[in-house]
Design an enzyme around this catalytic site. Structure first.
Site, mmCIF file in Angstrom:
data_model
loop_
_atom_site.group_PDB
_atom_site.id
_atom_site.type_symbol
_atom_site.label_atom_id
_atom_site.label_comp_id
_atom_site.label_asym_id
_atom_site.label_seq_id
_atom_site.Cartn_x
_atom_site.Cartn_y
_atom_site.Cartn_z
ATOM 1 N N GLU A 83 0.813 -1.213 0.000
ATOM 2 C CA GLU A 83 0.000 0.000 0.000
ATOM 3 C C GLU A 83 0.849 1.268 0.000
ATOM 4 O O GLU A 83 1.936 1.318 0.586
ATOM 5 C CB GLU A 83 -0.923 0.008 1.217
ATOM 6 C CG GLU A 83 -2.025 -1.030 1.111
ATOM 7 C CD GLU A 83 -2.854 -1.108 2.385
ATOM 8 O OE1 GLU A 83 -4.028 -0.735 2.347
ATOM 9 O OE2 GLU A 83 -2.304 -1.550 3.401
ATOM 10 N N CYS A 96 3.208 8.613 1.027
ATOM 11 C CA CYS A 96 3.648 7.699 2.083
ATOM 12 C C CYS A 96 3.860 6.325 1.448
ATOM 13 O O CYS A 96 2.913 5.734 0.920
ATOM 14 C CB CYS A 96 2.604 7.625 3.197
ATOM 15 S SG CYS A 96 3.010 6.469 4.527
ATOM 16 N N CYS A 103 4.899 -6.326 7.931
ATOM 17 C CA CYS A 103 5.860 -5.778 8.891
ATOM 18 C C CYS A 103 6.126 -6.796 10.000
ATOM 19 O O CYS A 103 5.198 -7.440 10.494
ATOM 20 C CB CYS A 103 5.320 -4.484 9.513
ATOM 21 S SG CYS A 103 6.500 -3.651 10.604
ATOM 22 N N CYS A 107 4.077 -3.829 16.508
ATOM 23 C CA CYS A 107 3.609 -2.784 17.427
ATOM 24 C C CYS A 107 2.124 -2.988 17.716
ATOM 25 O O CYS A 107 1.327 -3.242 16.808
ATOM 26 C CB CYS A 107 3.844 -1.401 16.825
ATOM 27 S SG CYS A 107 5.593 -1.020 16.550
ATOM 28 N N CYS A 110 -0.892 -0.906 15.768
ATOM 29 C CA CYS A 110 -0.777 -0.759 14.316
ATOM 30 C C CYS A 110 -1.423 -1.941 13.608
ATOM 31 O O CYS A 110 -1.093 -3.093 13.873
ATOM 32 C CB CYS A 110 0.697 -0.645 13.927
ATOM 33 S SG CYS A 110 0.981 -0.424 12.163
ATOM 34 N N CYS A 327 -2.101 6.832 9.376
ATOM 35 C CA CYS A 327 -0.933 6.209 9.989
ATOM 36 C C CYS A 327 -1.346 5.026 10.866
ATOM 37 O O CYS A 327 -2.209 5.153 11.731
ATOM 38 C CB CYS A 327 -0.195 7.261 10.815
ATOM 39 S SG CYS A 327 1.303 6.650 11.612
#
Length: 348
Positions: A83, A96, A103, A107, A110, A327
């Site tokens: 993305e 971005c 990932c 975290c 997220c 974000c």
């Protein structure tokens, strides 16, 4: 490919200026088909079209927010998807981009963490996101004040070699010519790689994803902290060779009732006291499966007021919340809106 790699691809039978023509076509003219490079001899164009491809990601889908933000779902050559988000503003636009498919850092606030890691992106796939958006939106790096943030899917420091090569491709004056001042890379705190980044001749600006005011608190939401301790991370930040025009950016995601108190704000101020830094506050962008809530605006304002007595502190305005473009929301989501309600996102 960079220029030496293009020269090697063509081989000694072709003059070196042919590689420069291809480089110019790829990164400045932004062609999507090698047959379009009409200043090359037709036999060479035919050969290249048979032996190589431009390699830009294809637009699988895109989702348009009511605030003008566009979230792209790009398909890569091997079928994986990643993305990218385009955020237009009156005087500039920001892209971005992602550096990994998924990932590995996990975290707790997220949505991307829920994907896990599939693989690293190549330098071409990283730079290619910018090229594809620029083609789609008709953007020119300097005319349109194009900013790049490596804050999409992935932990950039775990793919640093390709991140740095992509940065060189994006900043080359003979190519896209984006100033290093307009490119920022964000990390959860991979300390050895931060040191390596600081040694690179061409590098983006550095942003640290802080998100907590104590070691114990940070460990709860960022498991990477068990390996790379908060105090050691701050030591690495103090040793980082900032350029004369540069400030370190510290990002802080505010989680209701967890890390958003006035006491947290005072501790953050002490942690950053000896750094040439600024703080970007991000009120949590919600998503299904995230066990935290967004703090009230007045709580965010109180936190900001305390921090900005000592160093610059800004509240980052969320963009694209209604299409999972904000974000921490990039999770290849295609079937829910940002409230978690069922139904397709706006598809164009």
């Amino acid at each position: 490919m960079d220029l030496p790699e293009l020269e090697a691809l063509l081989g000694p039978a072709e003059p070196k200026f042919r590689a420069r023509q291809i480089y110019d076509a790829l990164y400045r003219q932004r062609v999507s088909d090698l047959l379009q490079v009409t200043n090359l001899p037709k036999p060479l164009r035919t050969r290249l079209s048979e032996e190589a491809s431009v390699g830009l990601p294809s637009i699988e889908r895109h989702y348009d927010s009511t605030d003008g933000t566009r979230r792209y779902l790009f398909r890569l050559a091997d079928g994986k998807t990643v993305e990218t988000v385009w955020m237009p503003e009156e005087a500039r636009s920001t892209v971005c981009i992602s550096t990994q498919v998924g990932c590995p850092v996990n975290c707790g606030f997220c949505l991307t963490a829920l994907l896990g890691l599939e693989r690293n992106l190549t330098a071409g796939e990283i730079a290619g996101q910018v090229l594809r958006v620029a083609i789609d939106r008709g953007l020119e790096a300097n005319i349109d004040r194009l900013n790049i943030v490596m804050m999409g899917q992935g932990e950039p420091m775990l793919n640093l070699a390709d991140v740095l090569k992509a940065t060189r491709l994006l900043t080359d004056p003979k190519g896209m010519a984006i100033s290093p001042r307009r490119i920022t890379v964000s990390t959860s705190g991979i300390i050895p790689k931060i040191t390596e980044l600081g040694q690179a001749e061409v590098r983006p600006k550095l942003a640290i994803s802080l998100n907590a005011s104590t070691q114990e608190q940070r460990e709860q939401i960022m498991p990477i902290t068990r390996k790379y301790k908060l105090n050691d991370l701050l030591d690495a930040c103090r040793a980082y060779p900032l350029r004369p025009w540069e400030k370190l950016t510290c990002e802080y995601v505010l989680l209701k009732g967890f890390n958003d108190t006035d006491a947290d704000a005072r501790r953050v101020t002490k942690l950053l006291a000896n750094l040439n830094a600024k703080v970007n506050l991000i009120a949590l962008n919600p998503g299904p499966g995230i066990p935290y809530e967004t703090p009230a605006p007045e709580r965010v304002a109180s936190f900001q007021n305390i921090v900005q007595r000592s160093l610059p502190c800004f509240v980052r305005k969320p963009r694209g919340l209604d299409v999972y473009a904000a974000c921490g929301q990039l999770s290849n989501n295609q079937a829910q809106d940002a409230t978690g309600a069922a139904g397709l996102l706006p598809l164009r």
